[in-house]
Structures are given as structure tokens and as C-alpha cells.
Design an enzyme around this catalytic site. Structure first.
Site, short mmCIF file in Angstrom:
data_model
loop_
_atom_site.label_atom_id
_atom_site.label_comp_id
_atom_site.label_asym_id
_atom_site.label_seq_id
_atom_site.Cartn_x
_atom_site.Cartn_y
_atom_site.Cartn_z
N ARG A 1 0.85 -1.19 0.00
CA ARG A 1 0.00 0.00 0.00
C ARG A 1 0.89 1.24 0.00
O ARG A 1 2.01 1.21 0.51
CB ARG A 1 -0.90 0.02 1.23
N HIS B 1 -2.32 3.79 -6.46
CA HIS B 1 -2.84 2.66 -5.71
C HIS B 1 -3.01 1.42 -6.59
O HIS B 1 -3.00 0.29 -6.09
CB HIS B 1 -4.18 3.02 -5.07
N ARG C 1 -0.61 -1.65 -6.47
CA ARG C 1 -0.88 -2.78 -5.56
C ARG C 1 -1.78 -3.80 -6.25
O ARG C 1 -1.55 -5.01 -6.13
CB ARG C 1 -1.54 -2.25 -4.28
N HIS D 1 -4.00 -9.14 3.87
CA HIS D 1 -5.46 -9.11 4.02
C HIS D 1 -5.87 -9.95 5.22
O HIS D 1 -5.33 -11.03 5.45
CB HIS D 1 -6.13 -9.64 2.77
N TYR E 1 -8.54 -11.26 -6.71
CA TYR E 1 -7.40 -11.33 -7.64
C TYR E 1 -7.27 -12.70 -8.30
O TYR E 1 -6.50 -12.86 -9.24
CB TYR E 1 -6.11 -10.99 -6.91
#
Length: 372
Positions: free
Chosen positions: A208, A314, A317, A340, A349
């Protein structure tokens, strides 16, 4: 006649302008005591006086306790302010909640008593929200529902009026298209040298932006080829606030791809001070956190050079997460690498791995060729 008093041996009765009767007497403590209510007839008022006199004669009289004040009306504005103030949340999250309240919730519900908010009010408010901003709409609804859920637990309301199915969920208003390897290379080459390692770590390690900007020399283990994520910086009311990563799972060690490591070593040698606490990407003074706004101008130029004017910082990422999925990372591996706290967050993803079907087929053919 209204206002006429009737004097008796004990107590007094009086007819009020409303036509009802009031009774009172001087109590044993020498303070006049009015009946707690008025009476329809004079006889009823005198009957109450008789009962009070009997209690005095029998020694059972006690001055009644003053009535409890009526409960104060709790408005949504007051309760939501207390709700936000008492949450164990990060400053950036608190700022976000306060913005949603001020901009989207308080104009409609602020002065309403909590108990007066009903499902029709919520539906009308939901219908007035701009459908072209689904994320803001969903987050505002989720916040309203959360505040009222707590009010329900506090016995301030009988039920939660937020009953719109799926209103807290949203789909992406903007589909993110990950960058290709070639596009990343072009962007890195187009960025100022001191920021190239930031792009590489963002894209290949899926960090991040707040995590990248708080990385320090001691977090990079060149021999092991890893970067340790323990802190993150966020901008709260225009000022940097250093804290822990977004969730507890955000504290992690991420392996740096071997082809990226030489560039990270070069960055440490050229742009990072020697102390282990020295920032990898410091601000202009060399010690404070780099402001994200400093990156926007060179980033815009670099993404234009790559033909990707849609790509945000962003999105690096997202690119890194998608490439990890394409490389064969399992859900658990993606979850750990991305920091996460739930598998569901990493699941988005996995769709990218579907594109590997042709690569898998080609690899199967190569296996047969190697045996020939």
C-alpha cells in the site's frame, strides 16, 4: 367559579380554570403538598385528602419522592458523534466516518430523535443518494446501519430501520486494469530516480502507498531479499499520522522478486541515509514523511509515457496482486502477501489466474517435448 377555594379542617381543594379540582395540604414537615394529579370532581379531591390525613394519623406518612425527570431525547447527531469518538479505530478511519456523517447523514438524520428514524425515512434518504457514486452510497448506508445497530444494543431503539437488502455492498464503479510488465518498466524509467524503487516495490510487492512511505532502511533485509511491513503513514486533515498497517494481518514480511532487488540496493546506496530508522522515501527535508501530493506530477507524466493515463498509484498494488495470482499464488498465499485479514479480500485477484490457462496448456506440451 374557577379559582374558588374550599377551606376545610384539613387541606384545601380548588377548582381550576379547566374545570378539574386540585387538592393540597400542609404536610407534617410544614411544607404544602399538592396532589400528584387533578381530579374530575370535588368529592374525588376531598377523598384523596381524607386518605392522606389517615396516613398522617397512623404514622405512615412520608413525603413522596420527586418524580424522575423525563428522559432526554437523544438525537442521531449526538449519538453518532459519541459513537465515532468511542470506536477503537485508526485516525484515518475516524476522519472518513466524520466526513460521511457530515456530508451525507447529518443533513437528513442529524436532528431526528434516534427512536423516530423509521424504515421509510431510510428508504427515502437512500433513494436521494447519487447512484453514480456507489461506493460513497454503500459506505454511508453501512455507517448508518452500524450506528443504529449499536443504538439497538443500548436499548435506545426497538429495531434497526436499515432494511434495504444489499445496500452496504457495491461493485467497483471503475474497473481496474492492471499494468503489464512492459508498462511498469516504462513507468519506472520515466519516474525521477529517487522514486523508481517506490514504483517497483508497489508493483512487485503489492504494498500500500501508506506502507511504502513509512518504510525504513532497517525494514529491508538485502541478504534475505525481503521487506518487513510494520508501519504505515496516513494523511489526516493534511498532516501525516504514523500507525500500524490497515489491519493486524498487514504486519508481514514480503519477499522481493530477485530481478527487483538490485534496484532496491542501488536506491539504499544513493537515496537513503545510513541509520536503520532512515526513511526509504523521505520528504524534502530528508527526515519527514514524503507527502503523496509530491508524487502526483511525476506519476502523471510517467503513466502518460506508458500510455496508461487511467492508472493510479494505488493501482500498483492491484497490479502486484494480480501478477502474484498469475504466478500461481494460492488464496492463502495471496492473503499473506497482501496483508489481508480475510480470504475474501484476496479472492478478487484469483480471476486473473484464469488467464493462465493457455500458459498451463503450453507448459503441459513442453513436458511432453522434454521426454522426446
Amino acid at each position: 367559579m374557577a379559582g374558588r377555594s374550599g377551606r376545610r379542617g384539613f387541606g384545601r381543594v380548588r377548582k381550576l380554570p379547566s374545570g378539574r379540582w386540585q387538592a393540597s395540604y400542609v404536610a407534617p414537615d410544614l411544607v404544602r403538598l399538592n396532589a400528584p394529579l387533578t381530579f374530575l370532581t370535588k368529592g374525588d379531591a376531598e377523598g384523596w385528602l381524607g386518605l392522606e390525613r389517615q396516613r398522617i394519623i397512623l404514622g405512615e406518612w412520608k413525603r413522596p419522592e420527586p418524580p424522575a425527570p423525563p428522559p432526554s431525547v437523544v438525537t442521531f447527531s449526538d449519538y453518532s458523534a459519541s459513537w465515532v469518538a468511542t470506536r477503537g479505530i485508526k485516525p484515518k478511519t475516524r476522519e472518513g466516518y466524520e466526513h460521511l456523517l457530515t456530508r451525507y447523514l447529518l443533513p437528513t438524520f442529524g436532528e431526528q430523535p434516534l427512536a423516530a428514524v423509521n424504515p421509510a425515512d431510510v428508504r427515502a434518504w437512500w433513494g436521494s443518494m447519487d447512484p453514480s457514486t456507489p461506493t460513497v452510497r454503500a459506505r454511508s448506508y453501512a455507517l448508518l446501519k452500524a450506528v443504529l445497530n449499536t443504538a439497538l444494543s443500548d436499548d435506545l431503539i426497538a429495531s434497526n430501520p436499515c432494511r434495504i437488502r444489499g445496500a452496504s455492498n457495491t461493485t467497483r464503479a471503475r474497473e481496474v486494469r492492471p499494468a503489464t510488465v512492459e508498462e511498469i518498466t516504462t513507468i519506472v524509467d520515466a519516474m525521477p530516480e529517487r522514486y523508481r524503487a517506490l514504483v517497483l516495490l508497489g508493483a512487485w510487492c503489492a504494498l500500500r502507498l501508506g506502507e511504502l512511505l513509512e518504510l525504513r532502511r532497517g525494514d529491508v533485509d538485502v541478504r534475505a531479499g525481503t521487506v518487513r511491513v510494520e508501519r504505515a503513514v496516513s494523511q489526516v486533515r493534511g498532516r501525516p499520522v504514523i500507525g500500524t498497517p490497515k489491519s493486524s494481518a498487514g504486519t508481514r514480511t514480503v519477499a522481493i522478486p530477485p530481478h527487483v532487488l538490485p534496484s532496491i540496493v542501488e536506491h539504499l546506496d544513493s537515496f537513503t541515509a545510513r541509520g536503520k530508522d532512515s526513511l526509504l522515501f523521505p520528504g524534502a527535508d530528508g527526515t519527514s514523511s514524503l507527502q503523496p501530493s509530491t508524487l502526483y506530477k511525476p506519476w502523471r507524466a510517467a503513466r502518460e509515457a506508458a500510455g496508461r493515463p487511467d492508472l493510479r498509484l494505488h493501482d500498483l498494488r492491484h497490479t502486484g496482486a494480480t501478477m502474484a495470482a498469475m504466478a500461481g499464488a494460492t488464496l492463502a498465499e495471496l492473503q499473506q502477501r497482501l496483508g489481508h485479514s480475510s480470504v475474501n479480500a484476496a479472492l478478487r485477484y484469483q480471476h486473473a489466474a484464469q488467464g493462465r490457462d493457455r500458459q498451463i496448456a503450453d507448459a503441459l506440451s513442453r513436458m511432453t517435448q522434454s521426454r522426446e
